[in-house]
Design a protein around this motif. Sequence first.
Motif, PDB file in Angstrom:
ATOM      1  N   GLU A   1      90.166-113.630  16.842  1.00 19.94           N
ATOM      2  CA  GLU A   1      91.629-113.626  16.888  1.00 19.94           C
ATOM      3  C   GLU A   1      92.160-112.708  17.984  1.00 19.94           C
ATOM      4  O   GLU A   1      93.024-111.855  17.769  1.00 19.94           O
ATOM      5  CB  GLU A   1      92.212-113.226  15.531  1.00 19.94           C
TER       6      GLU A   1
ATOM      7  N   ASP B   1      88.906-117.161  19.681  1.00 12.87           N
ATOM      8  CA  ASP B   1      89.453-117.722  18.442  1.00 12.87           C
ATOM      9  C   ASP B   1      88.798-117.104  17.211  1.00 12.87           C
ATOM     10  O   ASP B   1      89.455-116.879  16.191  1.00 12.87           O
ATOM     11  CB  ASP B   1      89.273-119.242  18.429  1.00 12.87           C
TER      12      ASP B   1
ATOM     13  N   PRO C   1      91.308-108.406  11.617  1.00  6.43           N
ATOM     14  CA  PRO C   1      92.427-109.300  11.876  1.00  6.43           C
ATOM     15  C   PRO C   1      93.470-108.623  12.750  1.00  6.43           C
ATOM     16  O   PRO C   1      93.545-107.410  12.832  1.00  6.43           O
ATOM     17  CB  PRO C   1      92.977-109.588  10.486  1.00  6.43           C
ATOM     18  N   THR C   2      94.286-109.416  13.394  1.00  8.31           N
ATOM     19  CA  THR C   2      95.385-108.902  14.201  1.00  8.31           C
ATOM     20  C   THR C   2      96.673-109.587  13.790  1.00  8.31           C
ATOM     21  O   THR C   2      96.663-110.681  13.227  1.00  8.31           O
ATOM     22  CB  THR C   2      95.144-109.155  15.700  1.00  8.31           C
ATOM     23  N   THR C   3      97.790-108.929  14.071  1.00  9.77           N
ATOM     24  CA  THR C   3      99.094-109.490  13.746  1.00  9.77           C
ATOM     25  C   THR C   3      99.990-109.386  14.953  1.00  9.77           C
ATOM     26  O   THR C   3      99.674-108.730  15.940  1.00  9.77           O
ATOM     27  CB  THR C   3      99.742-108.715  12.572  1.00  9.77           C
TER      28      THR C   3
ATOM     29  N   GLU D   1      95.986-105.501  18.776  1.00  8.73           N
ATOM     30  CA  GLU D   1      96.955-106.537  19.099  1.00  8.73           C
ATOM     31  C   GLU D   1      97.704-106.221  20.382  1.00  8.73           C
ATOM     32  O   GLU D   1      97.953-107.100  21.210  1.00  8.73           O
ATOM     33  CB  GLU D   1      97.938-106.662  17.927  1.00  8.73           C
TER      34      GLU D   1
ATOM     35  N   ASP E   1      95.595-106.808  23.365  1.00 10.99           N
ATOM     36  CA  ASP E   1      95.169-108.199  23.452  1.00 10.99           C
ATOM     37  C   ASP E   1      96.287-109.036  24.044  1.00 10.99           C
ATOM     38  O   ASP E   1      96.935-109.818  23.364  1.00 10.99           O
ATOM     39  CB  ASP E   1      94.786-108.707  22.059  1.00 10.99           C
TER      40      ASP E   1
ATOM     41  N   HIS F   1      93.028-112.710  22.502  1.00 11.70           N
ATOM     42  CA  HIS F   1      93.318-113.583  23.623  1.00 11.70           C
ATOM     43  C   HIS F   1      92.062-113.797  24.463  1.00 11.70           C
ATOM     44  O   HIS F   1      91.204-112.928  24.550  1.00 11.70           O
ATOM     45  CB  HIS F   1      94.439-113.000  24.490  1.00 11.70           C
TER      46      HIS F   1
END
Length: 496
Positions: free
Chosen positions: A391, A388, A69-71, A91, A94, A393
């Motif tokens: 998660e 998507d 996951p990324t935040t 992140e 991205d 870009h």
Amino acid sequence: MALAPRLDLRQSQSLVMTPQLQQAIKLLALSSMEIEAFIAEEVERNPLLETGTSEIQAESPPDDFTALPTTESGDRSSDDVLGGTDMAASEALDVDFGAETFHHDGVADSVGGADGMLGLSGGNTASSFDGEGPDFDSFAAADISLREHLMAQAGASLSGRLLFLAQQIIEQIEPTGYLGADLLAMAHRLGVSMAEMEEALTEVQRFDPTGVGARDLAECIMLQAKEADRYDPCMAKLINNLDLVAKGAFDQLKRMCRVDDEDLRDMMIELRSYDPKPGCRFESESSVAVTPDIFVTARGAGWAIELNSANLPRLLINRTYVAELGQDKATKAWLNECMADANWLIKAMDQRQRTIIKVATEIVKQQDGFFRGGVAHLRPLTLRQVADAIEMHESTVSRVTSNKYLHCDRGLFDLKYFFSSGVQSADGDGVSAEAVKSHIKTLIDGEGAKILSDDTLVDLLNAKGFDIARRTVAKYREAMGIGSSVQRRRQKKMGR
């Protein structure tokens, strides 16, 4: 309200695109050869960096294809980003760095998977990785260019003024073997008569390869027909009407050439034996072997995905070099800068590998049917779907899949091959355009004496569960270089 200068204090979050972070993003789009060249430059520039001899352990994703996951993040320096956790680094990298910087993203972000292929449409390229072996290419003699080949013949057979004019003509011959300049313009430029230029061109056209120096396709074929002693009035008529040959107007050609079916068939066979680009054989370039960046192998009920460690030199920091240098203030400052650059590059390369594995894992998960059943089971897939799912870009996925190759049991594939548009199928799931093309080619290859029209192909594909229109069948057929039913029927008739 009165206008007056004032000071405001505002709090906001933004991602600082430092030069190092920009370079880390650019590393994603580089091919393995470009990465090797980049690392070689960095090792030469930074005395603390060196490449190790031991192999890097390739990373392998979990069996369940779980994505990290990324935040969201605020302001961070590139050192903080690349030195932090995997999620923070992913992140920060991205981001969409802008089309003006990564101008190639415009094409890469488009769906057309078929157009995204780099000459690997067949997908059956056999690759071998058997380890050490002799480099037979190093024993090959240097290729001679077409210009050198023609100049040598001119020097051996001509002299004086005629040799000079022939050399001027040879300078204007294109790699395909055709004369790329107007003969009359050359005569005016050199201050000679047109008759002298024609004589020099005639001499050049006698050189090997036969057909060189021609001004158009008809003249090129004519020269080869004369060399083969096949240039009779009937053949001359056929060569002068190559547009009708391309259209398949064989009945009209028979009347014009005054021959029957058998004679026309022999003439067509003779015509197809000639080389339309006689100079290309001298302009061949050494093949550049494509090495895969990712290996996909079956492992139990799933797939093992790992990076090709041969493409990833191991970077090390030579700390003993620091101790050997002087400890004055200027030297220490320079060494600290070199140490920071070396640490950044190692972390950036590590994050690049993790991102490639992450994207490749999702592609294999989405295209599981292809790896098990072949191109007929290729699903339509877009960059956004992968972005998507993991998660990230969409532009990041585009960069990761640019200039990267995947090797599996079915051959070597560009990662862009797995992205393509599709058509609706009876079961509700989309079918990749490549899968539909595969079915169309299979039907046409097996049509036999009964030529299948586009309407018949639509009916057969609908029976297989493909909801496809006739214009789509025609578009896919033309994209594969397959002629219409009328053209194929004429080709069958002439024994092509």
